[in-house]
Each structure stands twice: as C-alpha cells, then as structure tokens.
Design a protein around this motif. Sequence first.
Motif, PDB file in Angstrom:
ATOM      1  N   ARG A 190       0.839  -1.207   0.000  1.00  7.25           N
ATOM      2  CA  ARG A 190       0.000   0.000   0.000  1.00  7.25           C
ATOM      3  C   ARG A 190       0.870   1.251   0.000  1.00  7.25           C
ATOM      4  O   ARG A 190       0.574   2.231  -0.679  1.00  7.25           O
ATOM      5  N   VAL A 191       1.950   1.210   0.762  1.00  9.01           N
ATOM      6  CA  VAL A 191       2.852   2.358   0.853  1.00  9.01           C
ATOM      7  C   VAL A 191       3.487   2.655  -0.502  1.00  9.01           C
ATOM      8  O   VAL A 191       3.771   3.814  -0.841  1.00  9.01           O
ATOM      9  N   LEU A 192       3.676   1.622  -1.319  1.00  8.13           N
ATOM     10  CA  LEU A 192       4.300   1.782  -2.629  1.00  8.13           C
ATOM     11  C   LEU A 192       3.284   2.078  -3.729  1.00  8.13           C
ATOM     12  O   LEU A 192       3.650   2.117  -4.905  1.00  8.13           O
ATOM     13  N   GLY A 193       2.032   2.277  -3.361  1.00  5.44           N
ATOM     14  CA  GLY A 193       1.041   2.722  -4.337  1.00  5.44           C
ATOM     15  C   GLY A 193       0.333   1.631  -5.101  1.00  5.44           C
ATOM     16  O   GLY A 193      -0.262   1.886  -6.153  1.00  5.44           O
ATOM     17  N   TYR A 194       0.349   0.399  -4.604  1.00  5.68           N
ATOM     18  CA  TYR A 194      -0.364  -0.687  -5.278  1.00  5.68           C
ATOM     19  C   TYR A 194      -1.847  -0.676  -4.901  1.00  5.68           C
ATOM     20  O   TYR A 194      -2.215  -0.285  -3.790  1.00  5.68           O
ATOM     21  N   HIS A 195      -2.664  -1.140  -5.833  1.00 10.36           N
ATOM     22  CA  HIS A 195      -4.067  -1.420  -5.535  1.00 10.36           C
ATOM     23  C   HIS A 195      -4.099  -2.852  -5.022  1.00 10.36           C
ATOM     24  O   HIS A 195      -3.724  -3.788  -5.738  1.00 10.36           O
ATOM     25  N   ILE A 196      -4.544  -3.032  -3.780  1.00  9.67           N
ATOM     26  CA  ILE A 196      -4.438  -4.334  -3.121  1.00  9.67           C
ATOM     27  C   ILE A 196      -5.780  -5.057  -3.126  1.00  9.67           C
ATOM     28  O   ILE A 196      -6.789  -4.535  -2.661  1.00  9.67           O
ATOM     29  N   THR A 197      -5.758  -6.287  -3.641  1.00  4.44           N
ATOM     30  CA  THR A 197      -6.886  -7.192  -3.506  1.00  4.44           C
ATOM     31  C   THR A 197      -6.427  -8.356  -2.638  1.00  4.44           C
ATOM     32  O   THR A 197      -5.436  -9.026  -2.963  1.00  4.44           O
ATOM     33  N   LEU A 198      -7.090  -8.573  -1.524  1.00  3.73           N
ATOM     34  CA  LEU A 198      -6.748  -9.681  -0.647  1.00  3.73           C
ATOM     35  C   LEU A 198      -7.904 -10.665  -0.627  1.00  3.73           C
ATOM     36  O   LEU A 198      -9.042 -10.289  -0.328  1.00  3.73           O
ATOM     37  N   ALA A 199      -7.597 -11.925  -0.979  1.00  3.96           N
ATOM     38  CA  ALA A 199      -8.622 -12.966  -1.028  1.00  3.96           C
ATOM     39  C   ALA A 199      -8.301 -14.043   0.003  1.00  3.96           C
ATOM     40  O   ALA A 199      -7.208 -14.612  -0.005  1.00  3.96           O
ATOM     41  N   ALA A 200      -9.248 -14.310   0.884  1.00  8.41           N
ATOM     42  CA  ALA A 200      -9.085 -15.345   1.905  1.00  8.41           C
ATOM     43  C   ALA A 200     -10.440 -15.569   2.569  1.00  8.41           C
ATOM     44  O   ALA A 200     -11.278 -14.656   2.597  1.00  8.41           O
ATOM     45  N   PRO A 201     -10.676 -16.755   3.088  1.00  7.66           N
ATOM     46  CA  PRO A 201     -11.923 -16.972   3.834  1.00  7.66           C
ATOM     47  C   PRO A 201     -12.030 -15.985   4.992  1.00  7.66           C
ATOM     48  O   PRO A 201     -11.055 -15.772   5.726  1.00  7.66           O
ATOM     49  N   ALA A 202     -13.172 -15.359   5.117  1.00 12.89           N
ATOM     50  CA  ALA A 202     -13.355 -14.348   6.162  1.00 12.89           C
ATOM     51  C   ALA A 202     -13.053 -14.903   7.548  1.00 12.89           C
ATOM     52  O   ALA A 202     -12.540 -14.184   8.414  1.00 12.89           O
ATOM     53  N   ALA A 203     -13.327 -16.193   7.751  1.00 15.99           N
ATOM     54  CA  ALA A 203     -13.090 -16.802   9.062  1.00 15.99           C
ATOM     55  C   ALA A 203     -11.608 -16.861   9.409  1.00 15.99           C
ATOM     56  O   ALA A 203     -11.244 -16.980  10.585  1.00 15.99           O
ATOM     57  N   ASP A 204     -10.740 -16.772   8.393  1.00 20.01           N
ATOM     58  CA  ASP A 204      -9.294 -16.829   8.638  1.00 20.01           C
ATOM     59  C   ASP A 204      -8.702 -15.471   8.996  1.00 20.01           C
ATOM     60  O   ASP A 204      -7.524 -15.394   9.371  1.00 20.01           O
ATOM     61  N   LEU A 205      -9.487 -14.415   8.849  1.00 17.26           N
ATOM     62  CA  LEU A 205      -8.982 -13.068   9.094  1.00 17.26           C
ATOM     63  C   LEU A 205      -9.346 -12.616  10.510  1.00 17.26           C
ATOM     64  O   LEU A 205     -10.521 -12.428  10.826  1.00 17.26           O
ATOM     65  N   ALA A 206      -8.325 -12.449  11.319  1.00 18.46           N
ATOM     66  CA  ALA A 206      -8.572 -12.036  12.701  1.00 18.46           C
ATOM     67  C   ALA A 206      -8.901 -10.557  12.796  1.00 18.46           C
ATOM     68  O   ALA A 206      -9.576 -10.116  13.718  1.00 18.46           O
ATOM     69  N   ALA A 207      -8.413  -9.780  11.838  1.00 14.99           N
ATOM     70  CA  ALA A 207      -8.659  -8.332  11.828  1.00 14.99           C
ATOM     71  C   ALA A 207      -8.824  -7.869  10.391  1.00 14.99           C
ATOM     72  O   ALA A 207      -8.537  -8.603   9.437  1.00 14.99           O
TER      73      ALA A 207
END
Length: 279
Positions: free
Chosen positions: A144-161
Amino acid sequence: MTAQVEVLDLVARMKAAECAFVLATVVRTVSVTAAKAGAKAIIAADGTIVAGWIGGGCAKGAVLKAAREALADGEPRMVSVQPENLLAELGVSAGESRDGIRFASNMCPSKGTMDIFVEPVLPHPSLVVLGASPVALSLAAQARVLGYHITLAAPAADLAAQPDADTIIDGYRLGELNDAKRFVVVSTQGKGDEAALRAAVATKADYHAFVGSRRKMASLRAKLIAEGASAAAIDDFKAPAGLDLGAITPEEIAMSILAEITRERRRGQRAANQSASRE
C-alpha cells in the motif's frame, strides 16, 4: 461548464475508476494553429479522443502515436509539430527525437507550430494476495505504501482483523479484477493452498509467486495437473517467492517479495530512461 473543466472532471473520474488514458496538453503555439496553448484532450487506451480537442489532423496523428507509446512504456513525452521548413532549419527530420522532444511535420496550409505534452495516466499496479497468513497481511500493508491497488482474497473466518487492502474477497473466487499491470502472490501457508493456487493459475498476471518451498510447490503442481491445470501456467510461478535476502520474519519475507515485484515492474524502464537521457 467550459470544455477544459469538463476534461479535468473526466480526468478525475477516470483516475478514480482506475482507467488507463493519456492527457494531451498544448503547451505552446506559434503562428496560426487551430488549438491554442492550454487546450487539452483525453485519449483512451484504444486510441480514441474521448473528450477535449487539440486541433485537427495537423497534430492528431503525431499525438495519437505518442499516446500509444506513452501508454506502453508509462513515460510522458513532448511532441512538436512544425512545418517542414522550420524542421529543416533545426536540422531535424519528422519522426526524429532530440532533447526529449519528438518532432513531426505540419502539412496543413496554416503552417503553424504546436508543442503538445503527452502524459500517460495509468491505473495503480494491482497486487492480488491470496491467503491470510502473516506474510500475506504484511505484504498487503507494505505494498500500500508503494502505491499498489491491493486485492486480498481469503476466507473471512481466517482473518482475525481487517486487512489493509482496497478490495477484500471472502474465499478464493477472484472474479473481475481491475485492469492494470498485475502481480499475484499465493501466501496461504498451509490453509487452502490448493484452492488458492488453482485460482491464481487462472488469473492473468505479469508475475505469479507462491510462498512456500519448492517441494511443496512440486506436490501441489502434481495435484493441479492431475485435475487438468496447465503445467506451463503452474511452472510460471516463482517458488519460493521473493529475492534471496536471507529473510526470516514475515515482514522480511514480504519485503523480499516486494523487491522481486519491483524488479519485475520496472524491468526495461531504467534502460529506456537512460537511452532517452542520451538523446
């Protein structure tokens, strides 16, 4: 609303929509010209002028050619359209470049001179991260700091935050992604490796990488090929991902991957810039 304001309004909307386009601006005119300094036009990725005006056919061909080149290499350029007698006085030919200026011949009866600045406006490079591992989350945050457009894909249950990403996908069905130079990294690290890798293989990108050992990648490769996946597509993956920096922590591994992506992203640009500086 003036034509120039309409152009600038469309520029803002196209930037927000992550569209690739060129903004051409007349910066200087001499003698009689159809467009005057300050005139602007937006040229879409398909080569059509979608808004604004920079004059008729006298300059259009040269500007559209420069626009195509600018979109290809991401570098702005200056185009100077002049009558042939003035080009001869300068000792240059149509199509020749000097001191960063590309010269073109004005064959119109007006015989005026127009200098046009051609500026490519490209969407942010796209980084698609599959997984919710510490490396995946650190990679998203650093990119993000380097100016990329970030798409993060993962099961919602695996994301603690809430991850630091522009787009968050629940699971590994990526669907439609923004149209940009794209980099894909699978960093599931034991949770959903096969499903994530299958989705990544089906995603067109300039760079594919897998965070894991060569042995693990070989095992997954065999499984996916047995299911009918393309061996060539899987072999396009860099595994393990990242430059060999001796990285140990998730943050260091993410940094090594970003370093490798940066090298791929900038491939050829340094040589092009050095060549242009010598002209």
